[in-house]
Design a protein around this motif. Structure first.
Motif, mmCIF file in Angstrom:
data_model
loop_
_atom_site.group_PDB
_atom_site.id
_atom_site.type_symbol
_atom_site.label_atom_id
_atom_site.label_comp_id
_atom_site.label_asym_id
_atom_site.label_seq_id
_atom_site.Cartn_x
_atom_site.Cartn_y
_atom_site.Cartn_z
ATOM 1 N N MET A 59 31.955 43.370 -17.201
ATOM 2 C CA MET A 59 31.303 43.511 -18.500
ATOM 3 C C MET A 59 32.360 43.763 -19.565
ATOM 4 S SD MET A 59 28.488 46.327 -19.794
ATOM 5 C CE MET A 59 27.211 45.758 -18.678
ATOM 6 N N ARG B 121 25.364 39.838 -24.192
ATOM 7 C CA ARG B 121 24.878 41.193 -24.438
ATOM 8 C C ARG B 121 24.023 41.190 -25.700
ATOM 9 N NH1 ARG B 121 28.028 46.249 -22.879
ATOM 10 N NH2 ARG B 121 27.171 46.999 -24.834
ATOM 11 N N VAL C 186 27.330 49.593 -11.242
ATOM 12 C CA VAL C 186 28.252 49.292 -12.347
ATOM 13 C C VAL C 186 29.217 50.462 -12.478
ATOM 14 C CG1 VAL C 186 28.492 48.747 -14.788
ATOM 15 C CG2 VAL C 186 26.449 47.994 -13.552
ATOM 16 N N ARG D 92 31.904 52.338 -14.625
ATOM 17 C CA ARG D 92 32.314 52.418 -16.035
ATOM 18 C C ARG D 92 33.277 53.568 -16.295
ATOM 19 N NH1 ARG D 92 31.219 57.098 -18.524
ATOM 20 N NH2 ARG D 92 30.155 56.268 -20.379
ATOM 21 N N ASP E 208 32.597 47.653 -15.646
ATOM 22 C CA ASP E 208 32.504 47.709 -17.105
ATOM 23 C C ASP E 208 33.912 47.966 -17.624
ATOM 24 O OD1 ASP E 208 32.127 48.316 -19.762
ATOM 25 O OD2 ASP E 208 30.556 49.798 -19.437
ATOM 26 N N LYS F 194 24.635 52.207 -13.778
ATOM 27 C CA LYS F 194 25.992 52.701 -13.999
ATOM 28 C C LYS F 194 26.215 54.023 -13.261
ATOM 29 C CE LYS F 194 27.120 50.390 -18.313
ATOM 30 N NZ LYS F 194 27.805 50.526 -19.616
#
Length: 368
Positions: free
Chosen positions: A312, A103, A243, A245, A277, A197
């Motif tokens: 992640m 990252r 993604v 999250r 995530d 996301k």
């Protein structure tokens, strides 16, 4: 007969500046910065190789787990590079089971106001030396690439993306910007995998729309490599994914949420490829809970869930976070979201690699 086209005058009048706007400094074009800090042919080939590796994982042709890991945001290049050196050594040890991607987040989305990231305010003092931030951020990314690492970032400001797009192997579009038409158009022209996301409410509909939009070509307003306003024509990006999250209602990494996400993707004709995530709402913003989230996702994967292709983690040299203020900052500690420390991160990923190896031995015909 009058022409319908707009004829520009030979001499341009001085633009009228709005009362609440002040133009203080011109920035170099993305072409100029790339010429000043070029990507060598060898590193360019490395970036392309890493992009293809990420794409192969997303498509299920590579059985490894994709792991995007590193600081919530980079504020100190020295501690970030030390982290990258450690991650490069760890990547060699787990490479048979995982592709670790660093990252390199240089922009920080803000709900209201606050420090916006290294590329905006590299001196951490509100001086907003964006010219220096661009140079520092690109130089740091090149140093990370020289370690052999693939790197990732969140693309927040579309005008900034062109300064770094040649260095990235993966990118994220955040929960606040997944709905943005401008960001979807931008992604449609990128030659790298991108994760959208879910919305801040936790639903995936917006992300599904974004994936479908980015897959198509667009013509849109933009800025070319020389910094001129231009009509940008894109071809579409097929290498995008969801993604998860979490959201305002809580986490969405549990089995039921993953199954709902899979069905939601398939219902609109999208491949069910999902990254979780482990931070944000999935951890309740408690970095110490990230290993729990990670291990729950890993267990689902070990049990045969092929949609779970990536995770992640927000991780730094040391646990937690600290406020940006007048006191001396602690080295290797995040100034934005709280992070998992290096020791815990290394143990977590090493144990996960061992579990994946054991699973591969017990189920030699499985993709996982």
């Amino acid at each position: 007969m009058q022409s319908s086209s707009l004829a520009l005058p030979l001499t341009q009048p001085q633009p009228q500046v709005a009362a609440n706007t002040a133009v203080s400094q011109r920035l170099p074009s993305s072409f100029m910065l790339k010429q000043h800090l070029p990507l060598s042919n060898a590193l360019g080939a490395q970036v392309e190789q890493h992009r293809q590796a990420v794409k192969a994982i997303l498509e299920g042709r590579d059985p490894r787990l994709l792991v995007i890991v590193g600081p919530c945001s980079i504020h100190d290049p020295h501690s970030a590079l030390e982290y990258a050196e450690r991650l490069a050594r760890l990547a060699e040890r787990v490479n048979d089971q995982m592709l670790l991607v660093m990252r390199a987040y240089i922009e920080k989305p803000r709900t209201t106001v606050g420090w916006k990231g290294l590329v905006y305010d590299p001196h951490l003092d509100g001086s907003d030396d964006m010219h220096g931030g661009l140079n520092l951020s690109r130089r740091l990314m090149l140093d990370m690439l020289a370690l052999g690492l693939p790197i990732a970032t969140e693309l927040l400001q579309p005008m900034a993306a062109g300064y770094f797009d040649d260095l990235l192997s993966w990118a994220a579009i955040g929960a606040r910007t997944t709905e943005s038409q401008v960001h979807r158009e931008m992604v449609s022209g990128l030659g790298l995998p991108v994760g959208f996301k879910n919305g801040t409410d936790g639903s995936i509909g917006i992300a599904c729309d974004a994936i479908r939009s980015a897959a198509h070509g667009h013509r849109h307003f933009g800025v070319d490599a020389q910094g001129h306003p231009a009509i940008i024509e894109t071809l579409g990006n097929q290498d995008t994914h969801l993604v998860l999250r979490g959201g305002h209602k809580g986490p969405n990494y549990d089995r039921q949420s993953i199954e709902q996400a899979r069905k939601g993707l398939e219902s609109v004709g999208l491949a069910p490829r999902i990254m979780v995530d482990c931070s944000h709402a999935n951890s309740g913003k408690d970095p110490a809970r990230q290993p729990h989230v990670f291990n729950e996702v890993l267990e689902q994967r070990l049990q045969g869930d092929r949609a779970l292709v990536a995770v992640m983690l927000e991780s730094h040299l040391f646990d937690g976070c600290q406020a940006l203020g007048k006191q001396p900052l602690r080295y290797g500690v995040s100034i934005t979201d709280g992070c998992l420390g290096w020791n815990s991160t290394e143990t977590l990923l090493t144990n996960a690699a061992d579990a994946l190896r054991k699973n591969a031995q017990e189920k030699p015909g499985a993709i996982l």
